[in-house]
Scaffold this motif. Structure first.
Motif, mmCIF file in Angstrom:
data_model
loop_
_atom_site.group_PDB
_atom_site.id
_atom_site.type_symbol
_atom_site.label_atom_id
_atom_site.label_comp_id
_atom_site.label_asym_id
_atom_site.label_seq_id
_atom_site.Cartn_x
_atom_site.Cartn_y
_atom_site.Cartn_z
ATOM 1 N N GLN A 1 10.987 1.659 -1.098
ATOM 2 C CA GLN A 1 9.680 1.377 -0.511
ATOM 3 C C GLN A 1 9.026 2.642 0.047
ATOM 4 O O GLN A 1 7.802 2.784 0.012
ATOM 5 C CB GLN A 1 9.825 0.334 0.599
ATOM 6 N N SER B 1 3.035 -1.476 -5.943
ATOM 7 C CA SER B 1 3.742 -0.391 -5.258
ATOM 8 C C SER B 1 3.061 0.962 -5.350
ATOM 9 O O SER B 1 2.590 1.367 -6.420
ATOM 10 C CB SER B 1 5.162 -0.270 -5.833
ATOM 11 N N MET B 2 3.084 1.671 -4.254
ATOM 12 C CA MET B 2 2.611 3.056 -4.232
ATOM 13 C C MET B 2 3.430 3.938 -5.173
ATOM 14 O O MET B 2 2.944 4.955 -5.656
ATOM 15 C CB MET B 2 2.689 3.578 -2.801
ATOM 16 N N ASP C 1 1.428 -3.070 -1.445
ATOM 17 C CA ASP C 1 1.980 -2.615 -0.170
ATOM 18 C C ASP C 1 0.858 -1.941 0.622
ATOM 19 O O ASP C 1 -0.205 -1.625 0.074
ATOM 20 C CB ASP C 1 3.188 -1.700 -0.389
ATOM 21 N N PRO C 2 1.040 -1.745 1.920
ATOM 22 C CA PRO C 2 -0.071 -1.247 2.746
ATOM 23 C C PRO C 2 -0.658 0.073 2.252
ATOM 24 O O PRO C 2 -1.890 0.252 2.287
ATOM 25 C CB PRO C 2 0.564 -1.103 4.126
ATOM 26 N N ARG C 3 0.182 0.994 1.791
ATOM 27 C CA ARG C 3 -0.341 2.289 1.343
ATOM 28 C C ARG C 3 -1.167 2.138 0.076
ATOM 29 O O ARG C 3 -2.237 2.744 -0.069
ATOM 30 C CB ARG C 3 0.803 3.274 1.129
ATOM 31 N N LEU C 4 -0.678 1.307 -0.862
ATOM 32 C CA LEU C 4 -1.439 1.114 -2.096
ATOM 33 C C LEU C 4 -2.729 0.349 -1.822
ATOM 34 O O LEU C 4 -3.765 0.632 -2.435
ATOM 35 C CB LEU C 4 -0.597 0.379 -3.141
ATOM 36 N N ARG C 5 -2.694 -0.591 -0.913
ATOM 37 C CA ARG C 5 -3.917 -1.331 -0.579
ATOM 38 C C ARG C 5 -4.989 -0.370 -0.068
ATOM 39 O O ARG C 5 -6.160 -0.469 -0.434
ATOM 40 C CB ARG C 5 -3.627 -2.420 0.460
ATOM 41 N N GLN C 6 -4.572 0.566 0.769
ATOM 42 C CA GLN C 6 -5.532 1.530 1.301
ATOM 43 C C GLN C 6 -6.112 2.397 0.201
ATOM 44 O O GLN C 6 -7.332 2.635 0.142
ATOM 45 C CB GLN C 6 -4.867 2.412 2.364
ATOM 46 N N VAL C 7 -5.249 2.880 -0.712
ATOM 47 C CA VAL C 7 -5.723 3.696 -1.834
ATOM 48 C C VAL C 7 -6.695 2.893 -2.694
ATOM 49 O O VAL C 7 -7.752 3.391 -3.102
ATOM 50 C CB VAL C 7 -4.539 4.198 -2.678
#
Length: 225
Positions: free
Chosen positions: A49, A184-185, A203-209
């Protein structure tokens, strides 16, 4: 132009991580020490992760019980794993998404960082013939050794393996239209290459991107069934 629908597997088409779930299943059937294996399995999952996983080290760990038990026992256990863990986790929304692409005439491909032993039967259950997964090296006896054969289909390796698949099928980037669904990022390298990236249950990082770049976001498992 050839339309291709690419799907990551774990947390994208499945609401579980099949690799981690297989490890937990081997604990449940007594193939390994629950405390030691469980702690290491959880640690490796956290590394995945975080994008820091050594996939070679992980595959040696994850396939050890299978290697020691042999092909017949492994196949029998996996059939039970499919019945008890995987099939109940395959939700209608995932099947419907795959089917929409099939009805549109798209070529459908699952591309996953989980190994082929775990994922080939899952792809079959989803009705997807074409699978790119981590290939497992085999010894002179034909059984898996714990090593990886070739480039693992993880992070930048997914781009490499997909390009291998394109070449084997007489295709190239300029002759295809691609849609890639991933949570997934870790899959950012391939998401950046395709025509239509879809951050799926991200995941939170990919959502932001995805939000920053205007990519489509699909919360597949939050949809009404």
């Amino acid at each position: 132009m050839t339309n291709i629908a690419l799907f990551d597997l774990d947390h994208t088409l499945l609401p579980i991580d099949s690799d981690h779930a297989w490890g937990a299943f081997t604990q449940a059937i007594g193939w390994c020490d629950p405390a030691e294996f469980g702690a290491r399995n959880d640690a490796f999952f956290a590394q995945y992760q975080a994008g820091t996983l050594d996939v070679h080290e992980y595959v040696r760990f994850a396939t050890e019980a299978v290697r020691l038990r042999g092909p017949e026992a492994a196949a029998q256990a996996h059939r039970r794993f499919m019945q008890e863990v995987v099939r109940p986790a395959i939700l209608p929304a995932a099947r419907e998404l795959v089917e929409r692409h099939r009805e549109a005439g798209d070529r459908i491909l699952i591309i996953t960082a989980t190994n082929e032993f775990v994922t080939r039967p899952i792809a079959d259950a989803l009705g997807v013939q074409e699978l790119i997964a981590v290939r497992l090296a085999r010894g002179a006896d034909g059984w898996i050794t714990g090593d990886i054969d070739g480039v693992p289909s993880m992070r930048e390796g997914k781009v490499h393996r997909f390009e291998e698949w394109l070449g084997a099928n007489g295709l190239a980037w300029d002759r295809i239209v691609t849609t890639f669904y991933s949570d997934s990022m870790n899959d950012l390298p391939l998401l950046e290459k395709v025509t239509h990236p879809v951050a799926t249950n991200p995941d939170p990082r990919l959502r932001q991107v995805a939000q920053e770049r205007g990519w489509r976001i699909l919360d597949l498992f939050n949809q009404k069934k």
